[in-house]
Write a protein that holds these residues in place. Structure first.
Motif, PDB file in Angstrom:
ATOM      1  N   HIS A 116       0.855  -1.188   0.000  1.00  0.00           N
ATOM      2  CA  HIS A 116       0.000   0.000   0.000  1.00  0.00           C
ATOM      3  C   HIS A 116       0.891   1.237   0.000  1.00  0.00           C
ATOM      4  O   HIS A 116       1.794   1.363   0.826  1.00  0.00           O
TER       5      HIS A 116
ATOM      6  N   LYS B 299      -1.086   4.770  -8.096  1.00  0.00           N
ATOM      7  CA  LYS B 299      -2.261   4.281  -8.824  1.00  0.00           C
ATOM      8  C   LYS B 299      -2.096   2.810  -9.191  1.00  0.00           C
ATOM      9  O   LYS B 299      -3.031   2.007  -9.008  1.00  0.00           O
TER      10      LYS B 299
ATOM     11  N   LEU C 127      -2.495   0.714  -5.937  1.00  0.00           N
ATOM     12  CA  LEU C 127      -3.863   0.665  -5.424  1.00  0.00           C
ATOM     13  C   LEU C 127      -4.774  -0.137  -6.346  1.00  0.00           C
ATOM     14  O   LEU C 127      -5.667  -0.853  -5.880  1.00  0.00           O
TER      15      LEU C 127
ATOM     16  N   ILE D 162      -8.355  -1.175  -4.814  1.00  0.00           N
ATOM     17  CA  ILE D 162      -8.851   0.092  -4.270  1.00  0.00           C
ATOM     18  C   ILE D 162      -8.974   1.073  -5.429  1.00  0.00           C
ATOM     19  O   ILE D 162      -7.982   1.387  -6.096  1.00  0.00           O
TER      20      ILE D 162
ATOM     21  N   THR E 192      -9.380   4.282  -7.820  1.00  0.00           N
ATOM     22  CA  THR E 192      -8.891   5.652  -7.870  1.00  0.00           C
ATOM     23  C   THR E 192      -9.348   6.313  -9.161  1.00  0.00           C
ATOM     24  O   THR E 192      -9.845   5.663 -10.082  1.00  0.00           O
TER      25      THR E 192
ATOM     26  N   TYR F 138      -9.011   9.308  -4.684  1.00  0.00           N
ATOM     27  CA  TYR F 138      -9.729   8.048  -4.480  1.00  0.00           C
ATOM     28  C   TYR F 138     -11.091   8.154  -5.158  1.00  0.00           C
ATOM     29  O   TYR F 138     -11.700   9.233  -5.204  1.00  0.00           O
TER      30      TYR F 138
ATOM     31  N   GLU G  48     -15.156   4.638  -2.863  1.00  0.00           N
ATOM     32  CA  GLU G  48     -14.311   4.182  -1.756  1.00  0.00           C
ATOM     33  C   GLU G  48     -14.529   4.986  -0.480  1.00  0.00           C
ATOM     34  O   GLU G  48     -14.050   4.596   0.585  1.00  0.00           O
TER      35      GLU G  48
ATOM     36  N   LEU H 192      -7.821   3.271   3.267  1.00  0.00           N
ATOM     37  CA  LEU H 192      -7.128   4.187   2.378  1.00  0.00           C
ATOM     38  C   LEU H 192      -5.681   4.440   2.787  1.00  0.00           C
ATOM     39  O   LEU H 192      -4.949   5.132   2.062  1.00  0.00           O
TER      40      LEU H 192
END
Length: 286
Positions: free
Chosen positions: A3, A96, A99, A104, A106, A133, A137, A189
């Motif tokens: 992350h 990017k 994630l 996750i 974006t 984000y 999310e 996050l």
């Protein structure tokens, strides 16, 4: 893939009248940067309130444009106040990719720069890359990532000392009818994101030397700031900040000298949103 988000870099208040808000924050004892004008397409400008490890930003619309229509709509709908948390990253494009691999969502990376008026005269570019984000999310508000390409033009030494002795972000306050659910979404996050139960809500740890996010019910937020009018705080959203002070006696004297009467809280001194461009502001010992 690991992350990429290391913590909170800065926050911004979206304000109705930028120069009026800047004057209000000078009255509170802050040293403000010179006004920074963004591109014609953005139609916005800002003042920053810098601390050694993070900062606050006052963001205002100076020219209506197609690009700032969503912010104008937010101001009309919600009024001014704390609207966004910007996260620390090293590289927006790499963030990017990482994630995406973690599932996750974006938006798109944006690269931009703006001229920074230097306190001694002249200008220098401040360059950034940002990555939002995806709205899906988020429980509320705006959370995005910010890569600083020119830290030396943002963290100017002349801007780091404040008469009110503020020296960093201590906490971010959010109001929610379901603070545990909001905290769980926000924790995802951050690389070090973790949720801890607290009275009336939940605390999101965001990283080393990084302000936590305290998600609280309306009742818990009101109990933390007795006597303050919080009616303008969003029912679901960011409501205010706690700031570290390295000298609380000097902080109190500075506020009293400005004719302000903060309320005493369990942790420090707090001012109402009406005095702070729509955000409750608490000063606590560093």
């Amino acid at each position: 893939m690991s992350h990429p988000v290391k913590g909170v870099d800065h926050v911004f208040l979206l304000v109705e009248d930028l120069d009026r808000s800047a004057e209000a924050y000078r009255r509170l004892g802050f040293t403000l940067s010179p006004k920074g004008l963004h591109s014609a397409a953005k139609g916005t400008a800002n003042y920053t309130l810098m601390f050694p490890a993070d900062y606050m930003e006052l963001l205002g619309i100076v020219t209506p444009t197609k690009g700032n229509a969503p912010r104008r709509e937010a101001l009309a709908r919600e009024g001014e106040g704390l609207r966004a948390v910007a996260c620390r990253i090293d590289d927006a494009d790499a963030a990017k990719t990482a994630l995406d691999a973690l599932g996750i969502a974006t938006g798109e990376v944006g690269h931009f720069e703006r001229p920074v008026p230097l306190p001694g005269g002249g200008t220098a570019p401040a360059a950034f890359a940002t990555l939002p984000y995806a709205e899906a999310e988020l429980p509320f508000g705006l959370v995005f990532m910010c890569q600083h390409k020119t830290r030396e033009t943002v963290w100017l030494p002349e801007l780091l000392t404040h008469p009110n002795r503020a020296c960093g972000l201590a906490a971010i306050f959010a109001q929610s009818a379901d603070p545990e659910a909001a905290a769980t979404r926000l924790a995802r996050l951050f690389a070090a994101g973790a949720v801890l139960p607290i009275e009336g809500g939940a605390r999101v740890e965001t990283g080393l030397n990084s302000a936590p996010i305290l998600c609280l019910t309306g009742a818990a937020l009101a109990a933390r700031f007795p006597g303050l009018d919080l009616s303008a705080a969003p029912a679901e959203g960011f409501a205010g900040l706690a700031l570290k002070s390295d000298d609380m006696a000097a902080t109190a004297a500075c506020l009293a000298g400005a004719g302000l009467a903060p309320v005493e809280t369990a942790d420090g001194l707090a001012l109402a949103p009406a005095d702070c461009a729509g955000a409750v502001l608490e000063f606590v010992p560093a």
